[in-house]
Design a protein around this motif. Structure first.
Motif, mmCIF file in Angstrom:
data_model
loop_
_atom_site.group_PDB
_atom_site.id
_atom_site.type_symbol
_atom_site.label_atom_id
_atom_site.label_comp_id
_atom_site.label_asym_id
_atom_site.label_seq_id
_atom_site.Cartn_x
_atom_site.Cartn_y
_atom_site.Cartn_z
ATOM 1 N N LEU A 59 47.172 10.268 -35.860
ATOM 2 C CA LEU A 59 47.676 10.579 -34.530
ATOM 3 C C LEU A 59 49.195 10.459 -34.455
ATOM 4 O O LEU A 59 49.854 11.249 -33.773
ATOM 5 C CB LEU A 59 47.020 9.666 -33.490
ATOM 6 C CG LEU A 59 45.511 9.866 -33.276
ATOM 7 C CD1 LEU A 59 45.002 8.953 -32.175
ATOM 8 C CD2 LEU A 59 45.206 11.321 -32.928
ATOM 9 N N ARG A 60 49.753 9.468 -35.143
ATOM 10 C CA ARG A 60 51.212 9.330 -35.123
ATOM 11 C C ARG A 60 51.889 10.527 -35.787
ATOM 12 O O ARG A 60 52.924 11.005 -35.325
ATOM 13 C CB ARG A 60 51.611 8.037 -35.844
ATOM 14 C CG ARG A 60 51.341 6.790 -34.998
ATOM 15 C CD ARG A 60 51.672 5.524 -35.763
ATOM 16 N NE ARG A 60 51.515 4.348 -34.921
ATOM 17 C CZ ARG A 60 51.587 3.099 -35.373
ATOM 18 N NH1 ARG A 60 51.811 2.873 -36.674
ATOM 19 N NH2 ARG A 60 51.438 2.097 -34.541
ATOM 20 N N ARG B 235 51.334 13.677 -33.383
ATOM 21 C CA ARG B 235 51.559 13.398 -31.965
ATOM 22 C C ARG B 235 52.166 14.578 -31.226
ATOM 23 O O ARG B 235 51.666 15.004 -30.171
ATOM 24 C CB ARG B 235 52.456 12.173 -31.824
ATOM 25 C CG ARG B 235 52.835 11.817 -30.381
ATOM 26 C CD ARG B 235 53.753 10.596 -30.360
ATOM 27 N NE ARG B 235 54.169 10.271 -29.011
ATOM 28 C CZ ARG B 235 55.175 10.840 -28.378
ATOM 29 N NH1 ARG B 235 55.864 11.799 -29.003
ATOM 30 N NH2 ARG B 235 55.499 10.484 -27.142
ATOM 31 N N MET C 212 49.385 8.755 -25.197
ATOM 32 C CA MET C 212 49.434 8.771 -26.653
ATOM 33 C C MET C 212 50.090 7.506 -27.197
ATOM 34 O O MET C 212 49.678 6.974 -28.238
ATOM 35 C CB MET C 212 50.200 10.003 -27.134
ATOM 36 C CG MET C 212 49.448 11.318 -26.943
ATOM 37 S SD MET C 212 48.018 11.446 -28.049
ATOM 38 C CE MET C 212 48.814 11.517 -29.640
ATOM 39 N N GLU C 213 51.090 7.015 -26.507
ATOM 40 C CA GLU C 213 51.763 5.794 -26.940
ATOM 41 C C GLU C 213 50.790 4.612 -26.942
ATOM 42 O O GLU C 213 50.782 3.793 -27.861
ATOM 43 C CB GLU C 213 52.950 5.510 -26.018
ATOM 44 C CG GLU C 213 53.791 4.323 -26.457
ATOM 45 C CD GLU C 213 55.018 4.136 -25.578
ATOM 46 O OE1 GLU C 213 55.508 3.002 -25.510
ATOM 47 O OE2 GLU C 213 55.468 5.130 -24.965
ATOM 48 N N CYS D 142 48.036 5.077 -29.824
ATOM 49 C CA CYS D 142 48.505 4.838 -31.194
ATOM 50 C C CYS D 142 48.803 3.363 -31.479
ATOM 51 O O CYS D 142 49.164 3.011 -32.604
ATOM 52 C CB CYS D 142 49.761 5.662 -31.480
ATOM 53 S SG CYS D 142 49.441 7.447 -31.495
ATOM 54 N N SER E 291 42.745 4.443 -31.480
ATOM 55 C CA SER E 291 42.948 5.748 -32.125
ATOM 56 C C SER E 291 41.608 6.383 -32.483
ATOM 57 O O SER E 291 41.418 7.597 -32.316
ATOM 58 C CB SER E 291 43.803 5.584 -33.385
ATOM 59 O OG SER E 291 45.095 5.099 -33.066
#
Length: 918
Positions: A8-9, A12, A57-58, A61, A67
């Motif tokens: 995901l990172r 993103r 999202m922050e 993650c 996640s």
């Protein structure tokens, strides 16, 4: 494979670009997966889409666990997004991620016949251990899996989501009133809904609502439900209803409730048992003139589903039709017409199409939810469930005010003010009324204006009556728009009103002349007839008064609430009547249908009113008296050119008019109550002091009174110097709060009927204080059918010890037990006036037998005619009870008590004072 967190990172920005246009499904599913807390979720809804997704999202993650959950959620919501995201999910979420439970679309494919057994509770293939599981299985039985429908249904859901996720707030804009969030998950507050008792009344729908609330709170268990529960299985059959009718008055929240239902289905969280939901509004159906088929109607309304409709119709049990706003439909519906053999391809007039769909002659397996106002007839026998929306409860009013104001301190001040004002308290149960109140209060309780009642704030005090609330709402709207927010808060009221005089006059005339015809929907041509320009809706205060109704090709207009139309109509009349004679003619016309002779006053010209529509003018007349008082006080300066002729004598002349109505006219219950409200809205001592003495008897039997009704009764009767021969509030469900409001004037009522009024021990304490008063004039007191209980009755026995006026006391079915008779002998022994006492329907215990034995031993008590009368009264009650109860411990006690009383009365020298012993 890399961990979910690392994946995901690294991806993103790509995921952000795919989801930022429409983050609602992703955010909601993340909340339900407990990746986002409820508070954080609501805060994200207030942000811009890109900011909301970035923040989410922050958080996602931050840990591997969150996640992993994100990837699971992404699998569930991928259909809401572009093809690129779906391919990404297919590539990255295939392995290493625990799969979620399959969608509830596969159950029916296994063994459709099993559900016939399931309804009977005999299916071997399913476990029926809990009721909730059974309900879920019943729900799943409706759905079907049609692979070719994935793309069009996804497009349908996305379209519905964008249409329903915003809560429509008709008067949001610059200024104080725009401080409330608009997302439906933030603003939506659950409503109270209960089964409809099919109560029929011709009164104004607002008063009918008050009646229903009063009855239901005592006799039915109100349930706080979500819209999706309307189709839950019911009764012993356990089958979901196919046809549901939801009715409620204007502004009660019907349309918003079904909006929330559609939203929940579109976002994939509720009603998942339906493959497709079609929401249709009657105001849009009004434009259909030519015959058409159901397939053509839906194909035009939902064009992206046009090619999918034939396949959808192969499984009608998986379809839900929501028909919103039957009261707005202009075509007549013939419910008695014979059923025609039509299907979804048959072309018929739209009115016949709707009737066939509701009756079930067209697509009987499909589900239908119909919303309407109480005044619209839709026969109950066509529906398996009929519900009535009651609006908010007290907790929901508090919740709504908290959501309306961002400042928690302001919200608390407004809520406390509402709670302590009877008129506002009752109004606030209706969501749109609550909105109007909150908007009107914003100026007085804003953080910029800590001193409530500051003369610089609108040059008004915080509103107390219904009329004042609406005038403050209107004035707030006019001020913000007419002055464009550039003027000082101390700008004179007359200057503000003069800027809007022309528009208010035109709007008021539109409201008044159409109110007489009960017309609430207007076309562009209707507006132009009154020189009201639709183009001005967005640039003037009209945006807070008139609501444009735009659905595809439909364009109609209405006042955003019926009462706003009524208030503007009353304002128009208040500034266009110039003499006492005009006033009297107008009141005779509005209240009693007496056509006025020739008059130059604008509201009395070209009057055309059906007598049957008089009830619909009740709220209007109350508003009028409030506006008339405002005019006489100079609060409408800027709208009127000249003062009224002999203005100083108007209160006296109106007082005489009210006096004549109460003295000479045989008033119906509702008409009497409406006149009391008019006097309270006028709130002028000269008028009320003349009218009140003419009221000798007040008969409001079975009127189902609210606290505001009780406040109106008290306000008027407090000005009467005489005793009231009779106050009959039987079966009115006034409750403790209503009785407390009436308490100061109850001691002056010779005959006081309080039967079946939802009263308890606290009410008995209040009534005991009335009986103990040195000024008490009560001779007959009827308290039957109230849950006074033993403690409450003990209070009344104690009061009788001091009372010298009560001759008849009726306490049937009041929850008396043995403990409630502990002091009866002592108190009756000291009372010299009581001649009749009834206690039928109570739990007769040994104490009554002991009482009779005590009288048998004390001949002095027997010589008192009061005890003989009381004994006979008990005896009559026992004879009635004996006919109804044949067996049981209480029946035996009743027989024994009856025997002892008869022996006692026979042994007395003159037990009846000349009366016949029953």
């Amino acid at each position: 494979m890399s961990s979910a967190q690392q994946l995901l990172r690294s991806q993103r920005d790509l995921l952000l670009s795919w989801t930022l246009d429409h983050p609602a499904p992703l955010l909601r599913w993340l909340r339900d997966a407990e990746v986002l807390s409820p508070a954080h979720y609501l805060s994200l809804l207030e942000r811009s889409p890109s900011n909301a997704v970035a923040q989410a999202m922050e958080m996602v993650c931050a840990t591997e666990e969150s996640s992993q959950k994100f990837l699971q959620v992404l699998r569930e919501v991928q259909d809401y997004y572009c093809r690129d995201l779906q391919l990404w999910v297919e590539r990255h979420c295939r392995d290493g991620v625990s799969k979620t439970a399959p969608e509830p679309l596969t159950f029916e494919e296994k063994k459709p016949k099993g559900f016939t057994k399931l309804f009977k509770g005999k299916s071997k293939g399913f476990t029926l251990a809990t009721e909730s599981k059974a309900k879920e299985q019943l729900k799943l039985s409706r759905s079907v899996k049609l692979p070719n429908l994935r793309v069009p249904i996804s497009a349908h859901k996305t379209t519905l989501l964008k249409r329903t996720e915003q809560f429509k707030c008709y008067s949001e804009g610059a200024g104080e009133t725009s401080n409330s969030a608009s997302h439906i998950e933030i603003r939506y507050t659950d409503l109270f809904v209960t089964e409809d008792d099919d109560f029929v009344d011709n009164q104004h729908e607002y008063f009918d609502l008050a009646s229903r609330r009063a009855r239901i709170y005592v006799h039915q268990a109100c349930q706080r439900i979500r819209p999706c529960q309307l189709l839950d299985p019911q009764g012993t059959s356990g089958r979901p209803p196919k046809r549901v009718k939801v009715k409620g008055i204007a502004g009660i929240g019907k349309s918003v409730a079904v909006q929330r239902l559609v939203y929940e289905w579109a976002i994939g969280k509720n009603m998942r048992d339906f493959t497709c939901i079609f929401d249709l509004r009657f105001r849009e159906l009004n434009l259909i003139e030519a015959p058409l088929s159901l397939q053509e109607l839906l194909g035009e309304r939902f064009r992206y589903l046009k090619d999918a409709l034939p396949e959808l119709f192969t499984s009608p049990g998986s379809l839900l039709f929501i028909l919103d706003g039957l009261d707005e439909f202009k075509f007549n519906l013939d419910w008695n017409s014979p059923d025609k053999n039509i299907d979804f391809r048959s072309k018929v007039p739209v009115s016949e199409l709707i009737v066939a769909l509701i009756k079930g002659s067209l697509l009987p397996e499909a589900s239908v939810i119909l919303t309407t106002r109480p005044s619209t007839k839709a026969p109950k026998h066509f529906f398996q469930r009929c519900c009535v929306v009651l609006g908010f409860e007290e907790d929901q009013v508090k919740e709504y005010t908290t959501k309306f104001y961002k400042d928690g301190k302001v919200a608390k001040q407004v809520y406390d003010y509402i709670l302590n004002n009877d008129s506002l308290f009752v109004l606030s149960f209706i969501p749109l009324y609550c909105y109007i109140i909150c908007t009107a209060m914003a100026e007085f309780f804003s953080s910029e204006n800590p001193d409530v009642g500051d003369s610089k704030s609108l040059d008004l005090n915080p509103p107390r009556t219904v009329s004042e609330v609406y005038f403050c709402y209107l004035f707030t709207a006019v001020k913000h728009h007419a002055l464009r927010g550039s003027a000082e808060r101390s700008t004179p009221r007359s200057e503000v009103l003069s800027l809007a005089k022309q528009q208010l006059t035109k709007l008021g005339k539109l409201a008044y002349e159409n109110l007489l015809q009960k017309k609430i929907m207007f076309s562009r041509a209707d507006l132009e007839k009154y020189d009201v320009k639709p183009a001005d809706l967005q640039s003037t205060f009209l945006c807070q008064i008139l609501q444009p109704l735009k659905e595809e090709t439909v364009e109609m207009f209405s006042f955003f609430h019926l009462t706003v139309q009524e208030h503007l109509a009353s304002l128009y009349c208040a500034i266009n009547l110039f003499s006492q004679e005009d006033l009297i003619q107008a009141l005779d016309f509005w209240c009693f249908g007496l056509c006025p002779p020739s008059s130059t006053a604008a509201p009395l010209k070209n009057t055309d009113l059906n007598i049957d529509k008089l009830e619909s003018l009740q709220m209007f007349t109350r508003f009028f008296f409030g506006m008339l008082r405002a005019r006489l006080a100079g609060q409408l300066d800027g709208l009127v050119v000249s003062p009224m002729e002999q203005g100083d004598g108007i209160p006296t002349r109106l007082g005489v008019w009210f006096q004549e109505q109460f003295k000479d006219r045989k008033l119906k219950n509702q008409a009497s109550l409406n006149l009391l409200h008019c006097l309270m809205e006028f709130h002028t001592k000269e008028a009320t002091s003349l009218a009140a003495p003419a009221i000798k008897k007040l008969y409001l039997f079975k009127m189902k009174l609210s606290v505001v009704d009780c406040a109106a009764i008290h306000y008027v009767l407090q000005f009467s110097p005489h005793k009231l021969q009779e106050l009959n509030l039987g079966y009115s469900n006034i409750g403790n709060r209503g009785l407390k409001r009436l308490w100061p004037i109850l001691h002056r009522c010779e005959s006081l009927y309080l039967r079946y009024n939802c009263l308890d021990r606290q009410a008995a304490i209040l009534e005991s204080a009335v009986l103990k008063s040195n000024e008490c004039q009560v001779k007959k007191l009827f308290m039957c059918g109230n849950n006074l209980g033993p403690d409450g009755v003990l209070e009344l026995w104690n009061a009788l010890e001091y009372n010298t006026t009560v001759e008849e006391l009726y306490l049937d079915i009041t929850g008396i037990t043995e403990r409630g008779t502990e002091n009866i002998v002592n108190c009756l022994g000291k009372n010299k006036s009581l001649r009749t006492l009834t206690i039928v329907g109570n739990d007769i215990g040994e104490a009554y037998l002991d009482w009779v034995e005590e009288i048998r031993e004390d001949r002095d008590q027997m010589d008192s005619v009061k005890n003989a009368d009381a004994l006979q009264s008990v005896l009559r009650g026992l004879q009635v009870a004996e006919e109804q109860v044949e067996k049981g411990k209480n029946a035996e006690k009743a027989k024994e008590l009856k025997k002892n009383i008869l022996e006692l009365l026979k042994s007395s020298p003159n037990p009846t004072g000349g009366r016949q012993v029953l």
